[in-house]
Design an enzyme around this catalytic site. Structure first.
Site, PDB file in Angstrom:
ATOM      1  N   ARG A   6       0.833  -1.207   0.000  1.00 15.57           N
ATOM      2  CA  ARG A   6       0.000   0.000   0.000  1.00 15.57           C
ATOM      3  C   ARG A   6       0.869   1.259   0.000  1.00 15.57           C
ATOM      4  NH1 ARG A   6      -0.960   4.857   2.352  1.00 15.57           N
ATOM      5  NH2 ARG A   6      -0.679   3.953   4.421  1.00 15.57           N
ATOM      6  N   GLU A 136      -3.563  11.045  10.408  1.00 13.43           N
ATOM      7  CA  GLU A 136      -2.650  11.623   9.415  1.00 13.43           C
ATOM      8  C   GLU A 136      -2.027  12.918   9.937  1.00 13.43           C
ATOM      9  OE1 GLU A 136      -2.599  12.796   4.665  1.00 13.43           O
ATOM     10  OE2 GLU A 136      -4.501  12.777   5.756  1.00 13.43           O
ATOM     11  N   THR A 169       3.840  11.494   9.107  1.00  9.28           N
ATOM     12  CA  THR A 169       3.473  11.556   7.689  1.00  9.28           C
ATOM     13  C   THR A 169       4.531  12.237   6.833  1.00  9.28           C
ATOM     14  OG1 THR A 169       1.154  11.594   8.343  1.00  9.28           O
ATOM     15  CG2 THR A 169       1.657  12.292   6.087  1.00  9.28           C
TER      16      THR A 169
END
Length: 497
Positions: A6, A136, A169
């Site tokens: 992914r 995130e 992130t």
């Protein structure tokens, strides 16, 4: 959790086919034995849907459904419908872990975001889908809006979810910050399982992972070869070695012996080249180049550390080149089952150093050719020297050579053309010998070869057979350039006659 399929697929220019994803999923879970895999983002494409469907069909036959995860979005249930059709059972729900992202990307208030998340989690539960939640930009959230992060976590603590996933992130954390932030969170929410998801923008991902584990995080997200967006994610092989060697109190299931095999396969599937100096899986990391290191390996393994290549299904190598010493050469000779005396080793070492100055890499496969060349040179005393030459080859023109030969203390220069560069060289050489009223043997055979498995920078051996009256004899030359190796073989012939 391995997220090569992914997040690793977000490496620029990388895209796995459905069959490659299935092959990788099988290897990661059965061969490497990682605990979980994240295999796709929901709603990306029809091809992605088919790859998830294939993997889940295989996983369901083995009871692995709960170990296969898919990234989803707060999108009113569309991702969940996509998952249900594909057979996926675990969603990793992407939410906003910093007030900056929430305000400027979603343009929503925290309460609105939390309400929508609660609805997705409730819907997932009704569909039999387990939920993990990604925060995130969590790292910047902890730096710049910690009150928002703790408010968010207070809300998540009330929800029926399995894990909270904490991503750096943008890869901005220092090890000290990683340890501090995760320690605060783990102590404040002892009932929640937290994963750390590190990126490598400052080359700090492995150090950050170490601090995350020491601070009490419960899971790690890694990728094979450190693949991922920008500078990539925390690399699986390095983290496994670090945990096993420096934090042995944390037991992991990953099979070290399969790391290199899987790394090479992923590299082949993606065209994503593994840097030669990449720890654990790079071509050079178990190669001793300096002769002093090889000598130390013979004397109580002075240059070994705990990263023994056998742990990773690899072997230690001893490079041959201009920094090689006698010990490097002896190690390679042992592997080839060859024995030379001290004088011969000294000559072979000198020849390797000479070649290493001209050529970046001398390989073990080159070694028999070098030995043959050196020992072949012992049969005569050099009196004739090909001092210099110019070889020309141009489209539409016959190749030509100008050669200077030192013969009986006198330098003679001649020029000639021929059907090829070596033919032109021989024609010029014949002119030199005719000027001395001497003749040359006839060339009766010309064979060129490179060591097996070598490539375009390999050493090239040219063996030329000559006929001088009733006598036939062969000479060999060795160089990285084919024509030069033939000239060296010819120079030997000149000295023999």
């Amino acid at each position: 959790m391995d997220t090569t399929l992914r997040d690793g697929e977000q490496t620029s220019g990388v895209s796995f086919s459905a069959s490659e994803k299935l092959t990788m999923a099988k290897l990661l879970l059965e061969e490497l034995r990682v605990d979980r895999i994240e295999i796709a983002s929901a709603r990306v494409s029809e091809g992605e849907f088919q790859s998830v469907k294939n993997i889940l069909e295989w996983a369901s036959e083995r009871g692995f459904e709960e170990r296969v995860e898919v990234l989803t979005f707060v999108d009113g249930g569309l991702s969940l419908e996509w998952m249900q059709k594909s057979g996926a059972k675990v969603q990793n729900l992407l939410t906003k872990g910093s007030l900056n992202h929430l305000t400027h990307q979603l343009k929503k208030k925290p309460e609105e975001h939390f309400k929508e998340i609660a609805e997705v989690i409730e819907q997932a539960g009704a569909m039999g889908i387990t939920t993990n939640v990604y925060l995130e930009d969590w790292s910047n959230g902890m730096r710049n809006s910690p009150d928002y992060v703790f408010n968010f976590l207070d809300f998540l603590a009330t929800q029926p979810l399995k894990r909270v996933l904490l991503p750096d992130t943008l890869g901005v954390l220092t090890p000290n910050e990683t340890g501090n932030f995760i320690s605060q969170i783990v102590k404040r929410y002892p009932e929640i399982h937290f994963d750390f998801h590190g990126h490598n923008d400052y080359d700090l991902s492995v150090a950050n992972v170490m601090e995350a584990v020491k601070a009490g995080c419960h899971g790690l997200h890694l990728t094979v070869n450190g693949m991922g967006e920008r500078a990539g994610n925390a690399p699986l092989a390095s983290v496994v070695a670090v945990l096993n060697d420096f934090l042995p109190e944390f037991r992991i299931n990953v099979q070290e012996s399969s790391l290199f095999k899987v790394s090479k396969l992923v590299s082949a599937f993606t065209g994503f080249v593994i840097p030669a100096n990449k720890p654990i899986v790079g071509d050079n990391v178990f190669t001793q180049t300096a002769g002093i290191h090889a000598d130390g390996d013979n004397k109580k393994n002075l240059y070994f550390n705990d990263l023994l290549p056998e742990r990773f299904g690899r072997k230690r190598k001893y490079a041959l080149g201009k920094t090689s010493g006698k010990a490097n050469i002896q190690k390679n000779l042992q592997e080839l089952g060859l024995t030379l005396n001290d004088e011969e080793i000294k000559k072979v070492t000198a020849r390797i150093i000479e070649l290493g100055d001209k050529k970046e890499r001398v390989t073990k496969d080159d070694l028999p050719y070098i030995i043959s060349d050196v020992l072949d040179s012992e049969g005569y005393q050099q009196k004739v020297f090909v001092k210099s030459y110019v070889l020309t080859h141009a489209k539409g023109l016959k190749p030509s050579t100008t050669v200077c030969v030192e013969f009986e203390g006198e330098s003679i220069e001649e020029n000639a053309q021929g059907d090829g560069q070596f033919d032109a060289f021989m024609n010029a050489l014949r002119k030199v010998y005719r000027s001395k009223k001497k003749s040359l043997p006839n060339l009766v055979d010309y064979a060129v070869r490179i060591p097996p498995g070598s490539n375009s920078d390999a050493l090239c051996e040219t063996v030329i057979t000559w006929q001088d009256g009733d006598k036939e004899f062969a000479t060999r030359g060795l160089d990285s350039d084919q024509t030069v190796s033939a000239i060296k073989a010819t120079e030997k012939m000149l000295n023999i006659i």
